[in-house]
Design an enzyme around this catalytic site. Structure first.
Site, PDB file in Angstrom:
ATOM      1  N   LYS A  22      -2.815  45.424   9.865  1.00 20.86           N
ATOM      2  CA  LYS A  22      -3.904  46.280   9.357  1.00 20.86           C
ATOM      3  C   LYS A  22      -4.666  45.581   8.236  1.00 20.86           C
ATOM      4  O   LYS A  22      -5.896  45.552   8.226  1.00 20.86           O
ATOM      5  CB  LYS A  22      -3.318  47.604   8.851  1.00 20.86           C
ATOM      6  N   ASN A  23      -3.921  45.020   7.283  1.00 12.67           N
ATOM      7  CA  ASN A  23      -4.583  44.448   6.107  1.00 12.67           C
ATOM      8  C   ASN A  23      -5.295  43.125   6.388  1.00 12.67           C
ATOM      9  O   ASN A  23      -6.060  42.650   5.548  1.00 12.67           O
ATOM     10  CB  ASN A  23      -3.582  44.276   4.954  1.00 12.67           C
ATOM     11  N   ARG A  92      -9.810  53.435   0.682  1.00 20.23           N
ATOM     12  CA  ARG A  92     -10.291  52.600  -0.414  1.00 20.23           C
ATOM     13  C   ARG A  92     -10.800  51.244   0.068  1.00 20.23           C
ATOM     14  O   ARG A  92     -11.724  50.677  -0.489  1.00 20.23           O
ATOM     15  CB  ARG A  92      -9.168  52.338  -1.415  1.00 20.23           C
ATOM     16  N   CYS A 116      -6.208  56.595  -6.308  1.00 16.26           N
ATOM     17  CA  CYS A 116      -5.489  57.089  -5.129  1.00 16.26           C
ATOM     18  C   CYS A 116      -4.072  57.398  -5.551  1.00 16.26           C
ATOM     19  O   CYS A 116      -3.708  57.225  -6.711  1.00 16.26           O
ATOM     20  CB  CYS A 116      -5.536  56.086  -3.993  1.00 16.26           C
ATOM     21  N   ARG A 121      -6.314  51.987  -9.394  1.00 13.85           N
ATOM     22  CA  ARG A 121      -6.913  50.992  -8.499  1.00 13.85           C
ATOM     23  C   ARG A 121      -8.416  50.780  -8.756  1.00 13.85           C
ATOM     24  O   ARG A 121      -9.262  51.108  -7.907  1.00 13.85           O
ATOM     25  CB  ARG A 121      -6.644  51.369  -7.044  1.00 13.85           C
ATOM     26  N   PRO A 122      -8.765  50.231  -9.896  1.00 11.33           N
ATOM     27  CA  PRO A 122     -10.179  49.974 -10.183  1.00 11.33           C
ATOM     28  C   PRO A 122     -10.731  48.828  -9.324  1.00 11.33           C
ATOM     29  O   PRO A 122      -9.960  48.087  -8.698  1.00 11.33           O
ATOM     30  CB  PRO A 122     -10.162  49.555 -11.657  1.00 11.33           C
ATOM     31  N   ASP A 307       4.177  46.433  -0.965  1.00 13.75           N
ATOM     32  CA  ASP A 307       4.120  47.260   0.250  1.00 13.75           C
ATOM     33  C   ASP A 307       5.481  47.400   0.945  1.00 13.75           C
ATOM     34  O   ASP A 307       5.594  48.142   1.925  1.00 13.75           O
ATOM     35  CB  ASP A 307       3.092  46.684   1.240  1.00 13.75           C
ATOM     36  N   ARG A 399      -2.194  56.047   9.065  1.00 17.17           N
ATOM     37  CA  ARG A 399      -3.203  55.124   8.547  1.00 17.17           C
ATOM     38  C   ARG A 399      -2.829  53.679   8.862  1.00 17.17           C
ATOM     39  O   ARG A 399      -3.719  52.838   9.022  1.00 17.17           O
ATOM     40  CB  ARG A 399      -3.339  55.275   7.029  1.00 17.17           C
TER      41      ARG A 399
HETATM   42  C1  UD1 Z   1      -4.124  45.233  -1.166  1.00 19.15           C
HETATM   43  C2  UD1 Z   1      -3.515  45.822   0.067  1.00 19.15           C
HETATM   44  C3  UD1 Z   1      -2.389  46.789  -0.316  1.00 19.15           C
HETATM   45  C4  UD1 Z   1      -1.386  46.102  -1.241  1.00 19.15           C
HETATM   46  C5  UD1 Z   1      -2.083  45.440  -2.413  1.00 19.15           C
HETATM   47  C6  UD1 Z   1      -1.153  44.590  -3.260  1.00 19.15           C
HETATM   48  C7  UD1 Z   1      -5.321  45.848   1.661  1.00 19.15           C
HETATM   49  C8  UD1 Z   1      -6.318  46.658   2.405  1.00 19.15           C
HETATM   50  N1  UD1 Z   1      -4.537  46.525   0.814  1.00 19.15           N
HETATM   51  O1  UD1 Z   1      -4.703  46.290  -1.913  1.00 19.15           O
HETATM   52  O2  UD1 Z   1      -1.730  47.212   0.877  1.00 19.15           O
HETATM   53  O3  UD1 Z   1      -0.471  47.055  -1.741  1.00 19.15           O
HETATM   54  O4  UD1 Z   1      -3.145  44.560  -1.940  1.00 19.15           O
HETATM   55  O5  UD1 Z   1      -0.537  43.622  -2.477  1.00 19.15           O
HETATM   56  O6  UD1 Z   1      -5.211  44.656   1.844  1.00 19.15           O
HETATM   57  N2  UD1 Z   1      -6.994  45.502  -9.837  1.00 19.15           N
HETATM   58  C9  UD1 Z   1      -7.802  45.682 -10.928  1.00 19.15           C
HETATM   59  N3  UD1 Z   1      -9.165  45.524 -10.765  1.00 19.15           N
HETATM   60  C10 UD1 Z   1      -9.722  45.192  -9.560  1.00 19.15           C
HETATM   61  C11 UD1 Z   1      -8.876  45.014  -8.446  1.00 19.15           C
HETATM   62  C12 UD1 Z   1      -7.509  45.178  -8.608  1.00 19.15           C
HETATM   63  O7  UD1 Z   1      -7.327  45.972 -12.024  1.00 19.15           O
HETATM   64  O8  UD1 Z   1     -10.949  45.065  -9.500  1.00 19.15           O
HETATM   65  C13 UD1 Z   1      -5.522  45.675  -9.975  1.00 19.15           C
HETATM   66  C14 UD1 Z   1      -4.973  46.843  -9.141  1.00 19.15           C
HETATM   67  O9  UD1 Z   1      -5.105  48.077  -9.802  1.00 19.15           O
HETATM   68  C15 UD1 Z   1      -3.521  46.420  -8.947  1.00 19.15           C
HETATM   69  C16 UD1 Z   1      -3.623  44.889  -8.832  1.00 19.15           C
HETATM   70  O10 UD1 Z   1      -4.875  44.542  -9.421  1.00 19.15           O
HETATM   71  O11 UD1 Z   1      -2.753  46.737 -10.079  1.00 19.15           O
HETATM   72  C17 UD1 Z   1      -3.586  44.370  -7.426  1.00 19.15           C
HETATM   73  O12 UD1 Z   1      -4.500  45.110  -6.633  1.00 19.15           O
HETATM   74  P1  UD1 Z   1      -5.223  44.501  -5.353  1.00 19.15           P
HETATM   75  O13 UD1 Z   1      -4.576  43.211  -4.963  1.00 19.15           O
HETATM   76  O14 UD1 Z   1      -6.681  44.500  -5.583  1.00 19.15           O
HETATM   77  O15 UD1 Z   1      -4.882  45.603  -4.267  1.00 19.15           O
HETATM   78  P2  UD1 Z   1      -5.783  45.981  -3.035  1.00 19.15           P
HETATM   79  O16 UD1 Z   1      -6.561  44.776  -2.639  1.00 19.15           O
HETATM   80  O17 UD1 Z   1      -6.494  47.248  -3.313  1.00 19.15           O
END
Ligand code: UD1
Length: 420
Positions: A22-23, A92, A116, A121-122, A307, A399
């Site tokens: 999926k990811n 998201r 979420c 998750r910013p 995950d 999902r």
């Molecule tokens: C992706 C995966 C999700 C997985 C996560 C961590 C997808 C669709 N989803 O989520 O399944 O759990 O990686 O491996 O691939 N952060 C910020 N600012 C930002 C972006 C992120 O502070 O602009 C923080 C997040 O809150 C979190 C950390 O960085 O604490 C990692 O998040 P991120 O790697 O971005 O997660 P996703 O890409 O949303």
């Protein structure tokens, strides 16, 4: 609404075929916005998140055709550049269209995804990087309004934190930008690697694929030709079924899987007593009759994935000692704990650390899925609970897990999907 009814049983046996990731699929579908041709994608999983993103693209003017073994996505006639709240609120990862839309059209609007269940998750890191590439970003009425009328420009981006979708978004934005974009502290997840590999094969030179420093040579606005590709196997789905083997103490064989993507997960299962037979695209788990306790800290790839945290927490409820599991990525990713406690698990929570005090005999009852991976942890626990467990709100599970109940039924689980 559907729910799952699971009868706890002693053991499973047989083979499970792993679906496409999926990811990996989500960024690769968003990537089709950069194509000048209709793109053929094989091995897409049949899960709700994929349908959501294809619907979002359809709303923008894309044409999606589902054939037996592949899906054709044609974004060449895209007219709309606004990703609306009604879709983004359900997933998201819709934010993945921001980079591609902006770099192709020079403007777009994407609804802010909001927080979420597992945390805030910013998306500040995505936005800051696009601004560094020359975009003007305004947040208005809940939307990210982005514009770069003269196109995006390559530059050096240093991510403060490793972000998976952030890296994917900027890689896609950089693909059509002018000049070279260097991303420092890039995510190295296999899903990001596949995105880079497909773009590289489509004529966007990318150096450093699979490392923390990526250099993307943009095409200066030229759309790219993307040949057919096949999505990599889902390492989290595979990890979940390996946990199913370990918790039920059953030998299970997974096919269409890549063990190289599961290094940290397999290492932890080995510490807990399991052993493995691994070939190029299969993994067979030989579980131990005694599950040893474990210490886990979730981190970015190649370390142990967040995950898989919930599933290992379920497994630790059957270990013969005290396990300690620390969640480092998301601040609120322990909602499965109270549901596992309802089944009789002995877990205490202190901030981001869960302590699982040895083996407890779980007993079936009504429980509630709270997020995607939490749901699969509840399924694992229900497989070994005494009697019947009903798991409600399994739309979370749908999902990201392709036909979970059919796959588990195929190896002997007593599991049924029913309507509330
Ligand atoms: C992706 C995966 C999700 C997985 C996560 C961590 C997808 C669709 N989803 O989520 O399944 O759990 O990686 O491996 O691939 N952060 C910020 N600012 C930002 C972006 C992120 O502070 O602009 C923080 C997040 O809150 C979190 C950390 O960085 O604490 C990692 O998040 P991120 O790697 O971005 O997660 P996703 O890409 O949303």
């Amino acid at each position: 609404m559907d729910y799952l009814k699971i009868q706890g049983i002693k053991s499973l046996s047989g083979t499970i075929k792993i679906s496409g990731a999926k990811n990996a699929s989500l960024p690769l579908i968003a990537m089709t916005i950069l194509a000048k041709n209709s793109v053929s994608i094989k091995n897409l999983p049949n899960v709700a998140d994929i349908k959501t993103l294809l619907k979002l693209l359809t709303n923008l003017g894309a044409n999606c055709e589902f054939q037996k073994i592949k899906t054709i996505v044609d974004t060449t006639q895209l007219t709309e550049t606004k990703a609306t709240y009604d879709i983004v609120k359900t997933m998201r990862a819709s934010i993945l269209v921001l980079g591609p839309l902006l770099t192709r059209f020079g403007h777009c609007e994407v609804s802010l995804p909001g927080g979420c269940a597992i945390g805030q998750r910013p998306i500040d890191l995505h936005l800051k990087a696009l601004e560094q590439m020359g975009a003007t970003i305004d947040i208005k009425s809940g939307y990210v309004q982005a514009s770069a009328p003269n196109g995006l420009k390559g530059c050096e981006i240093i991510f403060d934190k490793i972000t998976v979708t952030g890296t994917a978004n900027i890689v896609m934005a950089a693909a059509l930008a002018k000049g070279v974009t260097t991303i420092i502290n890039a995510a190295r997840e296999p899903e990001v690697v596949q995105l880079c590999e497909v773009l590289h094969a489509s004529g966007v030179k990318i150096e450093g694929i699979g490392t923390a420093v990526l250099a993307i040579h943009g095409t200066h606005g030229k759309l790219i030709h993307i040949d057919e590709f096949s999505i990599i196997p889902d390492r989290i789905e595979a990890g979940t079924y390996l946990c199913a083997g370990a918790i039920t103490k059953s030998e299970l064989k997974l096919t269409n899987v890549n063990a190289k993507h599961l290094g940290a997960v397999i290492a932890k299962l080995e510490e807990m007593g399991s052993s493995f037979t691994i070939t190029k695209n299969t993994i067979t788990i030989h579980p131990s009759q005694i599950i040893k306790p474990i210490k886990i800290v979730t981190q970015e790839y190649p370390a142990f994935p967040t995950d898989m945290q919930a599933q290992f927490l379920a497994l630790a409820t059957q270990a013969n000692g005290v396990s300690i599991i620390e969640e480092r990525l998301f601040e609120n990713r322990f909602m499965h704990v109270s549901e596992l406690q309802r089944l009789g698990a002995n877990i205490s929570l202190n901030g981001s650390v869960a302590t699982v005090s040895g083996q407890s005999q779980l007993s079936g009852t009504d429980i509630m899925a709270t997020d995607l991976r939490a749901s699969s942890a509840l399924v694992l626990a229900a497989l070994v609970a005494d009697g019947e467990t009903k798991i409600h709100r399994i739309y979370h599970l749908d999902r990201g897990y392709d036909q979970l109940e059919k796959k588990l039924e195929g190896v002997g689980a007593k599991i049924e999907r029913l309507k509330e």
